[in-house]
Design a protein around this motif. Structure first.
Motif, PDB file in Angstrom:
ATOM      1  N   TRP A  46       0.845  -1.196   0.000  1.00 42.28           N
ATOM      2  CA  TRP A  46       0.000   0.000   0.000  1.00 42.28           C
ATOM      3  C   TRP A  46       0.877   1.242   0.000  1.00 42.28           C
ATOM      4  CZ3 TRP A  46      -1.785  -4.538   1.731  1.00 42.28           C
ATOM      5  CH2 TRP A  46      -3.144  -4.853   1.555  1.00 42.28           C
ATOM      6  N   THR A  47       0.580   2.202  -0.849  1.00 40.69           N
ATOM      7  CA  THR A  47       1.312   3.459  -0.853  1.00 40.69           C
ATOM      8  C   THR A  47       0.598   4.485   0.028  1.00 40.69           C
ATOM      9  OG1 THR A  47       0.136   4.138  -2.863  1.00 40.69           O
ATOM     10  CG2 THR A  47       2.293   3.094  -3.149  1.00 40.69           C
ATOM     11  N   ALA A  48       1.339   5.543   0.393  1.00 38.34           N
ATOM     12  CA  ALA A  48       0.788   6.590   1.246  1.00 38.34           C
ATOM     13  C   ALA A  48      -0.279   7.392   0.495  1.00 38.34           C
ATOM     14  CB  ALA A  48       1.906   7.514   1.708  1.00 38.34           C
ATOM     15  N   LYS A  49      -1.114   8.086   1.241  1.00 35.55           N
ATOM     16  CA  LYS A  49      -2.199   8.858   0.636  1.00 35.55           C
ATOM     17  C   LYS A  49      -1.682  10.069  -0.133  1.00 35.55           C
ATOM     18  CE  LYS A  49      -5.715   7.581   4.037  1.00 35.55           C
ATOM     19  NZ  LYS A  49      -6.693   8.082   5.051  1.00 35.55           N
ATOM     20  N   GLU A  50      -0.582  10.642   0.344  1.00 37.77           N
ATOM     21  CA  GLU A  50      -0.112  11.885  -0.253  1.00 37.77           C
ATOM     22  C   GLU A  50       0.976  11.697  -1.314  1.00 37.77           C
ATOM     23  OE1 GLU A  50       2.204  10.914   3.428  1.00 37.77           O
ATOM     24  OE2 GLU A  50       0.075  11.030   2.882  1.00 37.77           O
ATOM     25  N   ASP A  51       1.638  10.535  -1.353  1.00 35.06           N
ATOM     26  CA  ASP A  51       2.688  10.303  -2.345  1.00 35.06           C
ATOM     27  C   ASP A  51       2.814   8.803  -2.602  1.00 35.06           C
ATOM     28  OD1 ASP A  51       4.220   9.227  -0.199  1.00 35.06           O
ATOM     29  OD2 ASP A  51       4.994  11.228   0.271  1.00 35.06           O
ATOM     30  N   THR A  52       3.858   8.433  -3.323  1.00 31.29           N
ATOM     31  CA  THR A  52       4.030   7.024  -3.686  1.00 31.29           C
ATOM     32  C   THR A  52       4.976   6.281  -2.756  1.00 31.29           C
ATOM     33  OG1 THR A  52       5.792   7.610  -5.243  1.00 31.29           O
ATOM     34  CG2 THR A  52       3.541   7.469  -6.125  1.00 31.29           C
ATOM     35  N   SER A  53       5.300   6.850  -1.617  1.00 29.88           N
ATOM     36  CA  SER A  53       6.115   6.111  -0.646  1.00 29.88           C
ATOM     37  C   SER A  53       5.292   4.961  -0.075  1.00 29.88           C
ATOM     38  CB  SER A  53       6.589   7.041   0.471  1.00 29.88           C
ATOM     39  OG  SER A  53       5.482   7.564   1.193  1.00 29.88           O
ATOM     40  N   VAL A  54       5.987   3.927   0.414  1.00 27.56           N
ATOM     41  CA  VAL A  54       5.300   2.743   0.930  1.00 27.56           C
ATOM     42  C   VAL A  54       4.756   3.024   2.317  1.00 27.56           C
ATOM     43  CG1 VAL A  54       5.586   0.343   1.660  1.00 27.56           C
ATOM     44  CG2 VAL A  54       6.655   1.151  -0.462  1.00 27.56           C
ATOM     45  N   ASP A  55       3.480   2.740   2.512  1.00 28.87           N
ATOM     46  CA  ASP A  55       2.851   2.883   3.821  1.00 28.87           C
ATOM     47  C   ASP A  55       2.989   1.584   4.614  1.00 28.87           C
ATOM     48  OD1 ASP A  55       0.812   4.630   5.514  1.00 28.87           O
ATOM     49  OD2 ASP A  55       0.107   2.545   5.571  1.00 28.87           O
ATOM     50  N   HIS A  56       2.536   0.478   4.049  1.00 26.22           N
ATOM     51  CA  HIS A  56       2.671  -0.821   4.724  1.00 26.22           C
ATOM     52  C   HIS A  56       2.635  -1.949   3.704  1.00 26.22           C
ATOM     53  CE1 HIS A  56      -1.765  -0.401   4.531  1.00 26.22           C
ATOM     54  NE2 HIS A  56      -1.787  -1.726   4.521  1.00 26.22           N
ATOM     55  N   ILE A  57       3.087  -3.106   4.154  1.00 25.33           N
ATOM     56  CA  ILE A  57       3.176  -4.305   3.306  1.00 25.33           C
ATOM     57  C   ILE A  57       2.578  -5.481   4.074  1.00 25.33           C
ATOM     58  CG2 ILE A  57       4.737  -5.874   2.078  1.00 25.33           C
ATOM     59  CD1 ILE A  57       6.811  -3.609   2.057  1.00 25.33           C
ATOM     60  N   ILE A  58       1.804  -6.309   3.375  1.00 28.42           N
ATOM     61  CA  ILE A  58       1.298  -7.554   3.962  1.00 28.42           C
ATOM     62  C   ILE A  58       1.815  -8.710   3.119  1.00 28.42           C
ATOM     63  CG2 ILE A  58      -0.726  -8.958   4.485  1.00 28.42           C
ATOM     64  CD1 ILE A  58      -2.265  -6.454   5.099  1.00 28.42           C
ATOM     65  N   VAL A  59       2.490  -9.646   3.765  1.00 30.52           N
ATOM     66  CA  VAL A  59       3.071 -10.805   3.078  1.00 30.52           C
ATOM     67  C   VAL A  59       2.390 -12.069   3.592  1.00 30.52           C
ATOM     68  CG1 VAL A  59       5.177 -12.084   2.553  1.00 30.52           C
ATOM     69  CG2 VAL A  59       5.281  -9.606   2.911  1.00 30.52           C
ATOM     70  N   THR A  60       1.940 -12.911   2.678  1.00 35.18           N
ATOM     71  CA  THR A  60       1.360 -14.211   3.029  1.00 35.18           C
ATOM     72  C   THR A  60       2.127 -15.295   2.284  1.00 35.18           C
ATOM     73  OG1 THR A  60      -0.302 -13.966   1.277  1.00 35.18           O
ATOM     74  CG2 THR A  60      -0.932 -13.278   3.505  1.00 35.18           C
ATOM     75  N   GLY A  61       1.881 -16.544   2.699  1.00 38.01           N
ATOM     76  CA  GLY A  61       2.599 -17.649   2.078  1.00 38.01           C
ATOM     77  C   GLY A  61       1.792 -18.923   2.091  1.00 38.01           C
ATOM     78  N   THR A  62       2.491 -20.034   2.137  1.00 35.82           N
ATOM     79  CA  THR A  62       1.877 -21.355   2.178  1.00 35.82           C
ATOM     80  C   THR A  62       2.437 -22.097   3.383  1.00 35.82           C
ATOM     81  OG1 THR A  62       3.611 -22.367   0.822  1.00 35.82           O
ATOM     82  CG2 THR A  62       1.756 -21.354  -0.347  1.00 35.82           C
ATOM     83  N   PRO A  63       1.794 -23.202   3.788  1.00 33.47           N
ATOM     84  CA  PRO A  63       2.363 -23.977   4.904  1.00 33.47           C
ATOM     85  C   PRO A  63       3.792 -24.444   4.633  1.00 33.47           C
ATOM     86  CG  PRO A  63       0.099 -24.649   4.488  1.00 33.47           C
ATOM     87  CD  PRO A  63       0.474 -23.722   3.367  1.00 33.47           C
ATOM     88  N   GLN A  64       4.103 -24.659   3.350  1.00 30.77           N
ATOM     89  CA  GLN A  64       5.452 -25.109   3.007  1.00 30.77           C
ATOM     90  C   GLN A  64       6.455 -23.958   2.952  1.00 30.77           C
ATOM     91  OE1 GLN A  64       2.679 -25.945   1.170  1.00 30.77           O
ATOM     92  NE2 GLN A  64       2.470 -27.960   2.157  1.00 30.77           N
ATOM     93  N   LYS A  65       5.962 -22.760   2.656  1.00 34.51           N
ATOM     94  CA  LYS A  65       6.851 -21.602   2.551  1.00 34.51           C
ATOM     95  C   LYS A  65       6.158 -20.407   3.197  1.00 34.51           C
ATOM     96  CE  LYS A  65       9.775 -19.018  -0.664  1.00 34.51           C
ATOM     97  NZ  LYS A  65      10.155 -18.824  -2.089  1.00 34.51           N
ATOM     98  N   ARG A  66       6.351 -20.263   4.496  1.00 37.51           N
ATOM     99  CA  ARG A  66       5.689 -19.200   5.239  1.00 37.51           C
ATOM    100  C   ARG A  66       6.411 -17.869   5.034  1.00 37.51           C
ATOM    101  NH1 ARG A  66       4.087 -20.048  11.066  1.00 37.51           N
ATOM    102  NH2 ARG A  66       6.327 -20.152  11.496  1.00 37.51           N
ATOM    103  N   PRO A  67       5.703 -16.763   5.279  1.00 36.64           N
ATOM    104  CA  PRO A  67       6.358 -15.453   5.204  1.00 36.64           C
ATOM    105  C   PRO A  67       7.559 -15.387   6.149  1.00 36.64           C
ATOM    106  CG  PRO A  67       3.983 -15.190   5.312  1.00 36.64           C
ATOM    107  CD  PRO A  67       4.258 -16.639   5.539  1.00 36.64           C
ATOM    108  N   HIS A  68       8.587 -14.684   5.707  1.00 39.11           N
ATOM    109  CA  HIS A  68       9.852 -14.646   6.440  1.00 39.11           C
ATOM    110  C   HIS A  68      10.389 -13.225   6.437  1.00 39.11           C
ATOM    111  CE1 HIS A  68      13.845 -16.054   7.770  1.00 39.11           C
ATOM    112  NE2 HIS A  68      14.341 -15.223   6.863  1.00 39.11           N
ATOM    113  N   ILE A  69      10.968 -12.811   7.564  1.00 37.54           N
ATOM    114  CA  ILE A  69      11.647 -11.524   7.680  1.00 37.54           C
ATOM    115  C   ILE A  69      13.016 -11.748   8.304  1.00 37.54           C
ATOM    116  CG2 ILE A  69      10.542 -11.071   9.933  1.00 37.54           C
ATOM    117  CD1 ILE A  69      10.732  -8.065   9.296  1.00 37.54           C
ATOM    118  N   GLU A  70      13.979 -10.973   7.867  1.00 41.96           N
ATOM    119  CA  GLU A  70      15.301 -11.013   8.506  1.00 41.96           C
ATOM    120  C   GLU A  70      15.938  -9.642   8.419  1.00 41.96           C
ATOM    121  OE1 GLU A  70      18.543 -12.688   5.486  1.00 41.96           O
ATOM    122  OE2 GLU A  70      16.952 -14.152   5.868  1.00 41.96           O
ATOM    123  N   GLN A  71      16.816  -9.373   9.373  1.00 41.42           N
ATOM    124  CA  GLN A  71      17.466  -8.069   9.463  1.00 41.42           C
ATOM    125  C   GLN A  71      18.748  -8.220  10.279  1.00 41.42           C
ATOM    126  OE1 GLN A  71      15.744  -5.115  12.122  1.00 41.42           O
ATOM    127  NE2 GLN A  71      16.037  -3.503  10.613  1.00 41.42           N
TER     128      GLN A  71
END
Length: 209
Positions: free
Chosen positions: A63-88
Motif C-alpha cells: 500500500w502506498t501513502a495517501k499523499e505520495d508514492t512512498s510505501v505505507d505498509h506491506i502484507i506478506v502471506t505464504g503457504t504452509p510449506q513456505k511461510r512469510p519470512h523476515i530477517e534483518q
C-alpha cells in the motif's frame, strides 16, 4: 484472553534501514500501479529488500501513502510449506529472523507484526514464540501475545564468558619417571677408601759393595 510478554532491547536493531528505499527484487507477477493511495500485488517467490531487511513470501501486497508514492505498509502471506519470512542485521552485526503465517510491515513506524504461530530468533540473544509477535525494527522492542490458547515462550541466551585459566598456570611437561632406588649388589661397588687391606711395600734399590 490474551497473555503478553514484553522484551526491551533499546538501540540494538538497525537504525538506518527505515531511510533506505524499498526494492521489489523478485516476483513472478505484478498487478497494480504506482500512485498515491493505491495497492499493488506481487505473486510468486516474492523478495523485498530495504537496507539489511529482507521480506519473502508467496504473495505481497504493498500500500502506498495517501499523499505520495512512498510505501505505507506491506502484507506478506505464504503457504504452509513456505511461510512469510523476515530477517534483518542489527547495528551489532547480529541476525534477526522471523517466520509466521502472515507478516504485516508498517513502514512508517518500522513495526513488523508476525501473526500465526510466530517465531523470532535473535542471534546471540534468544528466541521468542507466540500466536502474535510485534517487533520494532528500529529499537528491537518486542511484544508477544499467546491469543486464545497456547502460550508465549522466550529463551534468553547466557553471555558467553572465556574459560578461566588453569589454577596453576599452563600445563607443564610431565616429569620424567624417577630412577630406581634399589641398592646395587656388593660386587658392583668399588672398594672403599677405608678398606683394611694394606698397600704393597715399595721395592728397595740395591746397594754397592
Amino acid at each position: 484472553m490474551t497473555a503478553g510478554l514484553l522484551l526491551l532491547q533499546p538501540a540494538l536493531a538497525r537504525q538506518d534501514d527505515r531511510n533506505q528505499p524499498i526494492h521489489i527484487v523478485h516476483a513472478d507477477s505484478m498487478d497494480g500501479y504506482n500512485q498515491p493511495n493505491s495497492v499493488s500485488t506481487f505473486k510468486g517467490n516474492v523478495l523485498i529488500i530495504q537496507g539489511t531487511m529482507k521480506l519473502t513470501g508467496d504473495v505481497a501486497k504493498i500500500w502506498t501513502a495517501k499523499e505520495d508514492t512512498s510505501v505505507d505498509h506491506i502484507i506478506v502471506t505464504g503457504t504452509p510449506q513456505k511461510r512469510p519470512h523476515i530477517e534483518q542485521i542489527d547495528d551489532n552485526g547480529n541476525l534477526m529472523t522471523g517466520d509466521a503465517d502472515q507478516l504485516y510491515y508498517d513502514n512508517i513506524n518500522s513495526i513488523a507484526i508476525l501473526t500465526g504461530n510466530a517465531f523470532v530468533h535473535q542471534q546471540n540473544k534468544g528466541d521468542a514464540h507466540g500466536s502474535k509477535l510485534t517487533y520494532n525494527t528500529n529499537t528491537g522492542y518486542m511484544v508477544g501475545e499467546s491469543g486464545n490458547s497456547g502460550q508465549v515462550t522466550m529463551t534468553f541466551l547466557p553471555k558467553q564468558k572465556p574459560l578461566p585459566p588453569p589454577k596453576h598456570g599452563a600445563p607443564t611437561t610431565p616429569p620424567a619417571p624417577a630412577k630406581s632406588t634399589k641398592p646395587a649388589s656388593p660386587a658392583a661397588n668399588p672398594a672403599s677408601s677405608s678398606s683394611s687391606s694394606t698397600p704393597a711395600p715399595a721395592s728397595s734399590a740395591p746397594t754397592k759393595g
